[in-house]
Motif scaffolding. Structure first.
Motif, PDB file in Angstrom:
ATOM      1  N   ARG A 134       0.789  -1.195   0.152  1.00 55.52           N
ATOM      2  CA  ARG A 134       0.069  -0.154   0.017  1.00 55.52           C
ATOM      3  C   ARG A 134       1.020   1.313  -0.031  1.00 55.52           C
ATOM      4  N   SER A 135       1.921   1.320   0.462  1.00 52.74           N
ATOM      5  CA  SER A 135       3.064   2.426   0.525  1.00 52.74           C
ATOM      6  C   SER A 135       4.053   2.451  -0.448  1.00 52.74           C
ATOM      7  N   CYS A 136       3.923   1.639  -1.449  1.00 49.94           N
ATOM      8  CA  CYS A 136       5.031   1.547  -2.317  1.00 49.94           C
ATOM      9  C   CYS A 136       4.754   2.545  -3.621  1.00 49.94           C
ATOM     10  N   ASP A 137       5.864   3.237  -4.433  1.00 45.52           N
ATOM     11  CA  ASP A 137       5.526   3.894  -5.622  1.00 45.52           C
ATOM     12  C   ASP A 137       5.678   2.910  -6.751  1.00 45.52           C
ATOM     13  N   VAL A 138       6.307   1.714  -6.642  1.00 47.16           N
ATOM     14  CA  VAL A 138       6.394   0.667  -7.725  1.00 47.16           C
ATOM     15  C   VAL A 138       6.339  -0.728  -7.091  1.00 47.16           C
ATOM     16  N   PHE A 139       5.452  -1.348  -7.773  1.00 47.06           N
ATOM     17  CA  PHE A 139       5.432  -2.698  -7.375  1.00 47.06           C
ATOM     18  C   PHE A 139       5.918  -3.633  -8.449  1.00 47.06           C
ATOM     19  N   LEU A 140       6.815  -4.593  -8.131  1.00 51.70           N
ATOM     20  CA  LEU A 140       7.373  -5.717  -9.036  1.00 51.70           C
ATOM     21  C   LEU A 140       6.499  -6.903  -8.776  1.00 51.70           C
ATOM     22  N   SER A 141       6.053  -7.557  -9.759  1.00 45.74           N
ATOM     23  CA  SER A 141       5.394  -8.991  -9.656  1.00 45.74           C
ATOM     24  C   SER A 141       6.276  -9.553 -10.474  1.00 45.74           C
ATOM     25  N   ILE A 142       7.025 -10.813  -9.969  1.00 45.99           N
ATOM     26  CA  ILE A 142       8.133 -11.405 -10.657  1.00 45.99           C
ATOM     27  C   ILE A 142       7.879 -13.171 -10.539  1.00 45.99           C
ATOM     28  N   GLY A 143       7.622 -13.756 -11.621  1.00 43.98           N
ATOM     29  CA  GLY A 143       7.756 -15.216 -11.446  1.00 43.98           C
ATOM     30  C   GLY A 143       6.822 -15.896 -10.804  1.00 43.98           C
ATOM     31  N   THR A 144       5.413 -15.130 -10.859  1.00 48.26           N
ATOM     32  CA  THR A 144       4.281 -15.778 -10.162  1.00 48.26           C
ATOM     33  C   THR A 144       3.080 -15.635 -11.000  1.00 48.26           C
ATOM     34  N   SER A 145       2.384 -16.859 -10.926  1.00 51.55           N
ATOM     35  CA  SER A 145       0.937 -16.817 -11.644  1.00 51.55           C
ATOM     36  C   SER A 145       0.128 -15.969 -11.229  1.00 51.55           C
ATOM     37  N   GLY A 146       0.264 -15.506 -10.165  1.00 49.59           N
ATOM     38  CA  GLY A 146      -0.742 -14.714  -9.565  1.00 49.59           C
ATOM     39  C   GLY A 146      -2.209 -15.262  -9.160  1.00 49.59           C
ATOM     40  N   ILE A 147      -2.126 -16.365  -9.070  1.00 48.77           N
ATOM     41  CA  ILE A 147      -3.877 -16.907  -8.615  1.00 48.77           C
ATOM     42  C   ILE A 147      -3.995 -17.740  -7.407  1.00 48.77           C
ATOM     43  N   VAL A 148      -2.980 -17.571  -6.595  1.00 49.98           N
ATOM     44  CA  VAL A 148      -3.096 -18.026  -5.041  1.00 49.98           C
ATOM     45  C   VAL A 148      -3.369 -16.885  -4.162  1.00 49.98           C
ATOM     46  N   GLN A 149      -4.286 -16.611  -3.664  1.00 47.03           N
ATOM     47  CA  GLN A 149      -4.717 -15.678  -2.657  1.00 47.03           C
ATOM     48  C   GLN A 149      -4.272 -15.911  -1.060  1.00 47.03           C
ATOM     49  N   PRO A 150      -3.811 -15.124  -0.370  1.00 46.97           N
ATOM     50  CA  PRO A 150      -4.185 -13.867  -0.666  1.00 46.97           C
ATOM     51  C   PRO A 150      -2.845 -13.024  -1.092  1.00 46.97           C
TER      52      PRO A 150
END
Ligand code: OAD
Length: 255
Positions: free
Chosen positions: A178-194
């Motif tokens: 919530r407090s970052c200026d840049v978010f890097l999403s790396i090597g994740t399928s992004g389907i597992v919550q949370p």
């Protein structure tokens, strides 16, 4: 892969960066990702059927042996250029926070000191009755680890499907997002919550999203930048473009 001047400026001018990594970051170290098919002895099982509290309750030996096999497979595995590049980012950006879903410990081996391990660490075990967390253990005659305090079964200190994440780790991760200026999403399928909600939490607060993955994911069309390819190639290229650190110095900062 296209590292644009605009992306470099965005990274250089940011005060806080939050990076979330997944199994893809360890793929170039020779580890299978979570959703790759298993091989050999374990090919008849899906990880989703072994990494659950119900599976451990039903057949603790089966689950214990699967983790023992995975620990064995980690022996001799080295961090790769992507892990090292993230360690250099952490050194050069005071506001850098690394959050990982990986349980393999390869970020620490690469030199990252502060890591939010959302899904625990496979090298640790804990007592199923809550009597502590341990980095070494003895096993009973059945080969399953036993708690030195109470004799109950030990289990891997990882998050299983259906279990909540460790509270403090998730709170720290969400506050970094919530407090970052840049978010890097790396090597994740992004389907597992949370964990998968973190880039959206960042985006809702105005952060730019940079995604690095071999393939598009559900996040891709929400990302400001998508770098398609191997994290072990793209991350070092980013570190070179942003900080001017090149070649061998990415793996060994003393050079
Ligand atoms: P997955 O196995 O779901 O996804 C791996 C991602 O990495 C995929 O999107 C691949 O396209 C990408 N990938 C593979 N090789 C890559 C490379 N060399 N460079 C860049 N990207 C690459 O793994 P995770 O997203 O980490 O949770 O899975 C998340 C969680 O789901 C895991 O932590 C685990 C699992 O169920 C628990 O065990 C609770």
């Amino acid at each position: 892969m296209q590292i644009s001047p605009e992306m470099i400026d965005c990274l250089r001018s940011s005060r806080r960066i939050c990076a979330l990594t997944g199994a893809g970051v360890s793929q170039e170290s020779g580890l299978r990702t979570f959703r790759d098919a298993q091989t050999g002895l374990w090919s008849q099982y899906k990880p989703e059927d072994l990494a659950t509290p119900e599976a451990f309750q039903r057949d603790p030996k089966l689950v214990w042996d699967w983790y023992a096999w995975r620990r064995e497979a980690l022996k001799g595995v080295r961090s790769n250029a992507g892990h090292f590049a993230l360690a250099r980012m952490a050194e050069n950006l005071p506001g850098f926070v690394l959050v990982t879903q990986n349980v393999d410990g390869l970020h620490r081996l690469a030199g990252n000191q502060q890591i939010i391990e959302l899904h625990g660490n496979i090298q640790r075990v804990r007592c199923i009755d809550g009597h502590g967390t341990f980095e070494s253990w003895i096993t009973g005659e059945d080969g399953i680890g036993r708690c030195p305090e109470c004799g109950a079964f030990l289990r891997p200190d990882v998050v299983w499907f259906g279990e909540p994440l460790p509270r403090l780790e998730f709170e720290n991760a969400i506050s970094a997002a919530r407090s970052c200026d840049v978010f890097l999403s790396i090597g994740t399928s992004g389907i597992v919550q949370p964990a998968a909600s973190l880039p959206y939490a960042a985006r809702n607060r105005g952060a730019k999203i940079i995604e690095i993955n071999l393939e598009p994911t559900p996040l891709t069309n929400k990302a400001d930048y998508f770098l398609q390819g191997r994290s072990g190639e793209i991350l070092p290229a980013l570190v070179e473009a942003v900080f001017g650190i090149t070649g061998a110095a990415i793996e060994d900062p003393r050079r």
